[in-house]
Design an enzyme around this catalytic site. Structure first.
Site, short mmCIF file in Angstrom:
data_model
loop_
_atom_site.label_atom_id
_atom_site.label_comp_id
_atom_site.label_asym_id
_atom_site.label_seq_id
_atom_site.Cartn_x
_atom_site.Cartn_y
_atom_site.Cartn_z
N ALA A 65 -2.97 49.43 23.60
CA ALA A 65 -1.91 50.42 23.79
C ALA A 65 -0.56 49.76 23.54
O ALA A 65 -0.38 48.57 23.80
CB ALA A 65 -1.98 50.96 25.21
N GLY A 109 -6.78 48.63 24.78
CA GLY A 109 -7.18 49.87 24.12
C GLY A 109 -7.93 49.62 22.82
O GLY A 109 -8.70 50.47 22.37
N GLU A 112 -11.38 49.10 23.85
CA GLU A 112 -11.88 50.40 24.33
C GLU A 112 -12.16 51.35 23.18
O GLU A 112 -13.13 52.11 23.21
CB GLU A 112 -10.87 50.99 25.32
CG GLU A 112 -10.81 50.17 26.62
CD GLU A 112 -9.62 50.55 27.48
OE1 GLU A 112 -8.47 50.36 27.02
OE2 GLU A 112 -9.81 51.01 28.61
N1 COA Z 1 1.95 46.67 22.13
C1 COA Z 1 3.08 46.63 21.43
N2 COA Z 1 3.36 45.67 20.53
C2 COA Z 1 2.45 44.71 20.35
C3 COA Z 1 1.24 44.69 21.06
C4 COA Z 1 1.00 45.73 22.00
N3 COA Z 1 -0.13 45.83 22.69
N4 COA Z 1 0.54 43.60 20.69
C5 COA Z 1 1.28 42.98 19.77
N5 COA Z 1 2.42 43.64 19.55
C6 COA Z 1 3.53 43.31 18.64
C7 COA Z 1 4.38 42.19 19.17
O1 COA Z 1 5.32 42.67 20.07
C8 COA Z 1 4.98 41.68 17.90
O2 COA Z 1 5.99 42.55 17.48
P1 COA Z 1 7.49 41.98 17.16
O3 COA Z 1 7.26 41.05 16.00
O4 COA Z 1 8.25 43.21 16.82
O5 COA Z 1 7.92 41.29 18.39
C9 COA Z 1 3.85 41.82 16.90
O6 COA Z 1 2.98 42.81 17.41
C10 COA Z 1 3.04 40.56 16.69
O7 COA Z 1 2.56 40.14 17.96
P2 COA Z 1 2.66 38.63 18.48
O8 COA Z 1 2.50 38.65 19.96
O9 COA Z 1 3.88 37.98 17.94
O10 COA Z 1 1.36 38.01 17.76
P3 COA Z 1 0.53 36.73 18.22
O11 COA Z 1 -0.40 36.46 17.10
O12 COA Z 1 1.41 35.65 18.71
O13 COA Z 1 -0.33 37.22 19.51
C11 COA Z 1 -1.75 38.75 20.71
C12 COA Z 1 -1.33 38.20 19.35
C13 COA Z 1 -2.73 39.93 20.45
C14 COA Z 1 -2.46 37.69 21.52
C15 COA Z 1 -0.51 39.25 21.49
O14 COA Z 1 0.25 40.06 20.64
C16 COA Z 1 -0.83 40.03 22.72
O15 COA Z 1 -1.21 39.48 23.75
N6 COA Z 1 -0.67 41.39 22.67
C17 COA Z 1 -0.86 42.23 23.80
C18 COA Z 1 -2.33 42.47 24.09
C19 COA Z 1 -2.49 43.36 25.30
O16 COA Z 1 -2.09 43.01 26.40
N7 COA Z 1 -3.10 44.55 25.09
C20 COA Z 1 -3.28 45.49 26.15
C21 COA Z 1 -2.16 46.44 26.22
S1 COA Z 1 -2.26 47.55 27.61
#
Ligand code: COA
Length: 258
Positions: A65, A109, A112
């Site tokens: 999400a 999500g 999911e």
């Molecule tokens: N919602 C919104 N934006 C997200 C996102 C999410 N769930 N996951 C990644 N992004 C965005 C980041 O904010 C970033 O955007 P920006 O460049 O504008 O700042 C872009 O996607 C790239 O993500 P980044 O975190 O820089 O990549 P990474 O390779 O370092 O890390 C993850 C990848 C997946 C480990 C990390 O993005 C993450 O932990 N995301 C959240 C996962 C999560 O908690 N999901 C459950 C949500 S309820």
């Protein structure tokens, strides 16, 4: 509806929905979720489509999400809008089989969404997780229910409570995915499975999907009866006549969905 966050393609009776918000790791913002719901309904209603695939890119299925979109939301917003209710309903209503082809992150999500599909095929670089606990919330698109049914209580609890991710091999051993393939072969392998399903009788395929899904909800006694009645009902179809005659005549069947 014009699609900006997904790409839709239909090839050889298989409808492929590709999540396509690469710069945000296919985070499920409202736009993407609306488009996905629309695409699912369209493909389900399209008689030319016999199987669906949901996928992302080689790097990411979906990071879940959209946290930035949810950042300023309060309980009232989520509850009034029944956040994620429409997605749950859209997958629940889908009568055709949908396969998740998962490479890279399938988190929150994203995990999911994959679990709402009927089959999950994982690339060797796939990771699955429910990290919502890290941002002070919990799964809201079925994670606590579906992951628990798929991998059992202990592992599900651990994943949800610690936010730990599972790699593809662990997901395979735990029964979350049906197979693991090299990332470069993910789409070919998934298309192969979809093509096999697409060549069967669509009526029998729908009946199998209904029966297997009931296994998670009914008692064994009720489930066995449900299966037997569906089995009996397929004897009213022309596809049954064709399938059995083809076997007897030693030829390939030509199912006509009737
Ligand atoms: N919602 C919104 N934006 C997200 C996102 C999410 N769930 N996951 C990644 N992004 C965005 C980041 O904010 C970033 O955007 P920006 O460049 O504008 O700042 C872009 O996607 C790239 O993500 P980044 O975190 O820089 O990549 P990474 O390779 O370092 O890390 C993850 C990848 C997946 C480990 C990390 O993005 C993450 O932990 N995301 C959240 C996962 C999560 O908690 N999901 C459950 C949500 S309820």
């Amino acid at each position: 509806m014009a699609y900006e966050n997904i790409v839709l393609e239909i090839t050889d009776h298989v409808g492929v929905i590709r999540l396509d918000r690469p710069d945000k790791l296919n985070a499920l913002n409202e736009g993407l979720r609306c488009e996905l719901i629309d695409a699912l309904a369209n493909l389900d209603a399209n008689d030319d489509v016999r199987c669906l695939i949901l996928t992302g890119s080689a790097r990411v299925f979906s990071a879940g999400a959209d946290i930035k979109e949810m950042n300023d939301k309060a309980f009232v917003d989520m509850f009034k809008g029944d956040a994620f209710g429409a997605e749950t309903q859209a997958f629940g209503q889908l009568r055709k089989v949908i396969i998740a082809a998962v490479a890279g992150h399938a988190l929150g999500g994203g995990c999911e969404l994959a679990m709402m599909c009927d089959i999950i095929i994982a690339a060797d670089n796939a990771t699955f997780g429910q990290p919502e606990i890290n941002i002070g919330v919990m799964a809201g698109l079925g994670g606590t229910q579906r992951l628990t049914r798929a991998v059992g209580k202990s592992k599900s609890m651990e994943m949800h409570l610690t936010g730990r991710r599972m790699n593809a091999q662990e997901a395979m051993t735990a029964g979350l995915v049906s197979r693991v393939v090299p990332v470069n072969d993910l789409m070919t392998e998934t298309m192969d499975v979809a093509a096999k399903i697409a060549e069967k009788s669509p009526l029998a395929v729908m009946a199998v999907k209904e029966a297997v899904n009931r296994a998670e909800e009914l008692s064994l006694r009720e489930g066995l009866l449900y299966e037997r009645r569906l089995f009996h009902s397929l004897f009213s179809t022309e596809d049954k006549v064709e399938g059995m005659s083809a076997f007897v005549d030693r030829r390939e069947p030509k199912f006509r969905n009737c």
